[in-house]
Design an enzyme around this catalytic site. Structure first.
Site, PDB file in Angstrom:
ATOM      1  CG  ASP A   1      28.556  40.162  45.757  1.00  0.00           C
ATOM      2  OD1 ASP A   1      29.158  39.097  46.002  1.00  0.00           O
ATOM      3  OD2 ASP A   1      27.451  40.426  46.282  1.00  0.00           O
TER       4      ASP A   1
ATOM      5  CD  GLU B   1      22.479  28.603  47.027  1.00  0.00           C
ATOM      6  OE1 GLU B   1      22.836  27.928  47.992  1.00  0.00           O
ATOM      7  OE2 GLU B   1      23.272  29.273  46.340  1.00  0.00           O
TER       8      GLU B   1
ATOM      9  CG  ASP C   1      24.977  32.469  42.945  1.00  0.00           C
ATOM     10  OD1 ASP C   1      25.132  31.264  42.680  1.00  0.00           O
ATOM     11  OD2 ASP C   1      24.836  32.912  44.093  1.00  0.00           O
TER      12      ASP C   1
ATOM     13  CB  THR D   1      29.483  35.505  40.729  1.00  0.00           C
ATOM     14  OG1 THR D   1      28.160  34.993  40.892  1.00  0.00           O
ATOM     15  CG2 THR D   1      29.465  36.421  39.521  1.00  0.00           C
TER      16      THR D   1
ATOM     17  CG  MET E   1      28.329  17.167  42.591  1.00  0.00           C
ATOM     18  SD  MET E   1      27.253  15.801  42.294  1.00  0.00           S
ATOM     19  CE  MET E   1      27.952  15.184  40.783  1.00  0.00           C
ATOM     20  CB  ILE E   2      26.705  22.823  39.126  1.00  0.00           C
ATOM     21  CG1 ILE E   2      26.317  23.812  40.225  1.00  0.00           C
ATOM     22  CG2 ILE E   2      25.630  21.765  38.959  1.00  0.00           C
ATOM     23  CD1 ILE E   2      25.158  24.710  39.831  1.00  0.00           C
ATOM     24  NE  ARG E   3      30.916  26.201  45.277  1.00  0.00           N
ATOM     25  CZ  ARG E   3      30.857  26.950  46.345  1.00  0.00           C
ATOM     26  NH1 ARG E   3      30.174  28.085  46.310  1.00  0.00           N
ATOM     27  NH2 ARG E   3      31.469  26.618  47.454  1.00  0.00           N
TER      28      ARG E   3
ATOM     29  N   GLY F   1      22.245  29.564  43.545  1.00  0.00           N
ATOM     30  CA  GLY F   1      21.589  30.816  43.191  1.00  0.00           C
ATOM     31  C   GLY F   1      21.021  31.417  44.463  1.00  0.00           C
TER      32      GLY F   1
HETATM   33  N1  LIG Z   1      32.223  45.257  51.992  1.00  0.00           N
HETATM   34  C1  LIG Z   1      33.384  44.575  52.007  1.00  0.00           C
HETATM   35  N2  LIG Z   1      34.544  45.218  52.242  1.00  0.00           N
HETATM   36  C2  LIG Z   1      35.718  44.548  52.264  1.00  0.00           C
HETATM   37  N3  LIG Z   1      35.824  43.220  52.050  1.00  0.00           N
HETATM   38  C3  LIG Z   1      34.713  42.527  51.812  1.00  0.00           C
HETATM   39  C4  LIG Z   1      33.430  43.151  51.783  1.00  0.00           C
HETATM   40  N4  LIG Z   1      32.500  42.207  51.534  1.00  0.00           N
HETATM   41  C5  LIG Z   1      33.167  41.032  51.422  1.00  0.00           C
HETATM   42  N5  LIG Z   1      34.492  41.229  51.581  1.00  0.00           N
HETATM   43  C6  LIG Z   1      35.539  40.194  51.539  1.00  0.00           C
HETATM   44  O1  LIG Z   1      35.561  39.581  50.252  1.00  0.00           O
HETATM   45  C7  LIG Z   1      35.820  38.198  50.362  1.00  0.00           C
HETATM   46  C8  LIG Z   1      34.793  37.409  49.604  1.00  0.00           C
HETATM   47  O2  LIG Z   1      33.463  37.828  49.943  1.00  0.00           O
HETATM   48  P1  LIG Z   1      32.225  36.816  49.874  1.00  0.00           P
HETATM   49  O3  LIG Z   1      32.479  35.668  50.772  1.00  0.00           O
HETATM   50  O4  LIG Z   1      31.004  37.604  50.085  1.00  0.00           O
HETATM   51  O5  LIG Z   1      32.302  36.179  48.428  1.00  0.00           O
HETATM   52  P2  LIG Z   1      32.123  36.852  47.025  1.00  0.00           P
HETATM   53  O6  LIG Z   1      33.381  37.504  46.622  1.00  0.00           O
HETATM   54  O7  LIG Z   1      30.909  37.698  47.024  1.00  0.00           O
HETATM   55  O8  LIG Z   1      31.945  35.569  46.120  1.00  0.00           O
HETATM   56  P3  LIG Z   1      30.670  34.626  45.986  1.00  0.00           P
HETATM   57  O9  LIG Z   1      29.523  35.282  46.691  1.00  0.00           O
HETATM   58  O10 LIG Z   1      30.449  34.522  44.531  1.00  0.00           O
HETATM   59  O11 LIG Z   1      31.072  33.349  46.590  1.00  0.00           O
HETATM   60  C9  LIG Z   1      35.851  37.871  51.840  1.00  0.00           C
HETATM   61  O12 LIG Z   1      37.195  37.684  52.238  1.00  0.00           O
HETATM   62  C10 LIG Z   1      35.219  39.073  52.511  1.00  0.00           C
HETATM   63  O13 LIG Z   1      35.792  39.348  53.782  1.00  0.00           O
HETATM   64  O1  LIG Z   2      29.096  26.944  50.994  1.00  0.00           O
HETATM   65  P1  LIG Z   2      29.941  28.065  50.479  1.00  0.00           P
HETATM   66  O2  LIG Z   2      31.229  27.614  49.935  1.00  0.00           O
HETATM   67  O3  LIG Z   2      30.082  29.186  51.430  1.00  0.00           O
HETATM   68  O4  LIG Z   2      29.208  28.651  49.200  1.00  0.00           O
HETATM   69  C1  LIG Z   2      27.841  28.649  48.991  1.00  0.00           C
HETATM   70  C2  LIG Z   2      27.408  29.882  48.275  1.00  0.00           C
HETATM   71  O5  LIG Z   2      28.325  30.279  47.306  1.00  0.00           O
HETATM   72  C3  LIG Z   2      27.677  30.566  46.085  1.00  0.00           C
HETATM   73  O6  LIG Z   2      27.959  29.521  45.194  1.00  0.00           O
HETATM   74  C4  LIG Z   2      28.181  31.856  45.522  1.00  0.00           C
HETATM   75  O7  LIG Z   2      29.533  31.692  45.224  1.00  0.00           O
HETATM   76  C5  LIG Z   2      26.203  30.612  46.414  1.00  0.00           C
HETATM   77  O8  LIG Z   2      25.402  30.220  45.348  1.00  0.00           O
HETATM   78  C6  LIG Z   2      26.127  29.697  47.589  1.00  0.00           C
HETATM   79  O9  LIG Z   2      25.085  30.056  48.453  1.00  0.00           O
HETATM   80 MG   LIG Z   3      28.836  37.232  46.793  1.00  0.00          MG
END
Ligand SMILES: Nc1ncnc2c1ncn2[C@@H]1O[C@H](COP(=O)(O)OP(=O)(O)OP(=O)(O)O)[C@@H](O)[C@H]1O
Ligand SMILES: O=P(O)(O)OC[C@H]1O[C@](O)(CO)[C@@H](O)[C@@H]1O
Ligand SMILES: [Mg+2]
Length: 526
Positions: free
Chosen positions: A237, A366, A267, A265, A424-426, A311
């Protein structure tokens, strides 16, 4: 039948959110569907609107038909030339009855309908188009992966590279290393089918990933400087929000750059799409941990097995792993508050199961019980580099509290086995069905970008791949609905308490919200 497009100034305009087309009636309208730029660039239609409504005089087909459409390069670069899609000469596709997706093909979001219900929203069907907006030689594509890991990322990377090369003859593909910040802080990798040939067999991401570091200006400067004109962004997201920012900046600068998001994702928390890639693989892998817990606790007296799964805000992995396993006695997820003490609490339930079966297996997501935990621990408000709140460790907390309760208060000897397989699951490669899913996602993204669509996310909606406006997948989060039948199925299979006793002294305060929610909603979906 009379079909005409009315502008806002003609009175028949319906205010609708940006990029929503309101069309009527059904597919017949599309036969006279004009090229997008003919109305999008009409001087009477303000830029912020894409919607049009067809006037129909046939009362049998007067219901509204809504398309949540995605932007197209021609909405800000009206005079782009088009080219025949090279797939028309492809031997592989020669036998296909319909090589190209018809421009009028859409995918319905709502498929369970009643005779008199509204038709709901539709998305543009993904797939190859007859005309493309890039020549093979002109394309300079790049791929970036951001956020946490997920099984299948490497398959998506591989299939974007192979899709671009095999289907569209593209030879210039760059890998951006280490997430968004890699655009401006790292050298690129040259990606060819040969380079990515084996990567789908490995977990993780071949391109590396990161959190934080999204600097829209620097990223788009870099895209411009490197002459990149197709950007494939794989992430959750947060990443999709970042992709939307990049698209907006590209549009502002009037660049011929297609921005395609591929939702990732573990999750399964991304809205609109059926399911995220790697989810099935993760649920399958979680079975191994649950099995291990079950074997351990079955083999001892008063065995209590706890398995912590990922999660953060959505308990899908825990819910599906529980439903699949049948060895789980209780599943705790973020969406459903729980409490430990007193009547109908977790301690009471554990004691009952120990008496009945001699063991119990608990699966905990989690993100479960975070508010409850915060009451008994000093809530730390730490965030990761992307701004996501870091969670308190519910697994360790639960283990300790259960141990204390049974050994100190109940004076019962218990055998606690705590398994934390979260990474391990990811961190594994995707299974066969996820590999196929990843291939479809990648190819749909490539077809969309070649066809000039931009600022879109691709994904399956009711099993058909579609182009979805990014805002639709970032505005809301997919969570387990306690009022859906799937959660009821879980409760019926585990026979666990529903934790709806709201005595504040038991930490049950938060469940009041749940009760309100349940009272206000009917059981929905299948
Ligand atoms: N509102 C936003 N605007 C611009 N960039 C964003 C925003 N939110 C997050 N990002 C950027 O997106 C990238 C990934 O965001 P985040 O770490 O939240 O993971 P994610 O894409 O949600 O994946 P996951 O939560 O499944 O691990 C990061 O580099 C972060 O800086
Ligand atoms: O420890 P990291 O790599 O930041 O990721 C953990 C988080 O990433 C997720 O797997 C989402 O991608 C969440 O379930 C978890 O909280
Ligand atoms: Mg996210």
């Amino acid at each position: 039948m009379d079909l005409s497009i009315s502008s806002p100034l003609c009175g028949a305009f319906v205010a609708a959110p940006t990029s929503t087309l309101i069309l009527s009636p059904k597919s017949r309208f599309f036969r006279s569907f004009k090229p997008r730029n003919s109305y999008l660039n009409h001087p009477l239609v303000p830029r912020q609107y894409f919607p049009i409504r067809a006037q129909v005089s046939d009362p049998a087909v007067d219901d509204d038909f809504v398309i949540a459409d995605v932007p197209h390069l021609t909405s800000f670069l009206p005079d782009l030339p088009t080219y025949p899609n090279p797939l028309q000469n492809s031997q592989a596709y020669a036998i296909v009855k319909q090589t190209f997706v018809r421009p009028e093909d859409v995918v319905a979001q709502k498929i369970v309908v009643q005779r008199d219900s509204s038709r709901g929203k539709h998305f543009r069907r993904a797939g190859p188009r007859e005309k493309v907006y890039f020549t093979s030689e002109e394309v300079r594509a790049c791929i970036v992966t951001c956020g946490g890991l997920c099984p299948g990322i490497n398959t998506v990377i591989r299939e974007i590279v192979c899709g671009l090369n095999y289907m569209y003859g593209v030879n210039d593909i760059l890998g951006i290393q280490g997430g968004y910040r890699g655009f401006y802080s790292k050298n690129t990798l040259t990606l060819t089918p040969k380079v990515v040939n084996d990567i789908h067999k490995r977990g993780g991401t071949f391109l590396l990933t990161s959190r934080g570091g999204h600097d829209t200006q620097k990223i788009v400067d870099n895209i411009q400087d490197r002459g990149i004109n197709q950007v494939y962004i794989i992430g959750g997201d947060g990443t999709q929000r970042g992709a939307a920012r990049i698209f907006e900046e590209v549009e502002k600068r009037g660049l011929k750059v297609a921005v395609a998001g591929i939702p990732k994702t573990i999750d399964n928390d991304i809205a609109v799409i059926d399911k995220s890639f790697g989810f099935d693989t993760a649920v399958e892998e979680a079975q191994r941990a649950i099995n291990a817990a079950h074997v351990e606790v079955e083999s001892v007296e008063n065995g209590i097995g706890i398995v912590k799964l990922m999660g953060r805000y959505s308990g899908f992995i825990a819910m599906f792993a529980t439903l699949a396993s049948r060895d789980v006695d209780c599943c705790l997820i973020p969406e459903s508050p729980f409490y430990l003490e007193g009547k109908d609490g977790l301690f009471e339930f554990i004691e009952e199961r120990l008496k009945e079966n001699g063991h119990i297996v608990i699966v905990v997501a989690e993100g479960a019980g975070q508010e409850y935990l915060a009451q008994s621990m000093h809530g730390i408000n730490e965030k990761d580099a992307s701004g996501n709140r870091l969670l308190l460790d519910v697994g360790l907390w639960l283990t300790q509290n259960i141990k204390d309760h049974f050994t100190k208060e109940r004076k019962m000897a218990i055998n606690m086995k705590y398994i934390d397989p979260t990474y391990m699951i990811r961190a594994i490669p995707s299974n066969a069905s996820d590999n196929i899913y990843c291939t479809l996602l990648a190819q749909s993204a490539v077809h969309g970008a070649m066809a000039g669509y931009t600022g879109f996310t691709v994904g399956p909606v009711n099993s058909r791949h579609a182009y979805i406006p990014i805002s639709h997948v970032t505005e809301t989060q997919n969570t387990v609905k306690l009022t859906d039948r799937m959660w009821a199925r879980l409760l019926a299979s585990t026979n666990q308490p529903s934790f709806l006793n709201c005595d504040e002294s038991r930490g049950g305060k938060v469940c009041k919200d749940t009760i309100d929610l349940i009272n206000n909603m009917k059981i929905t979906s299948t």
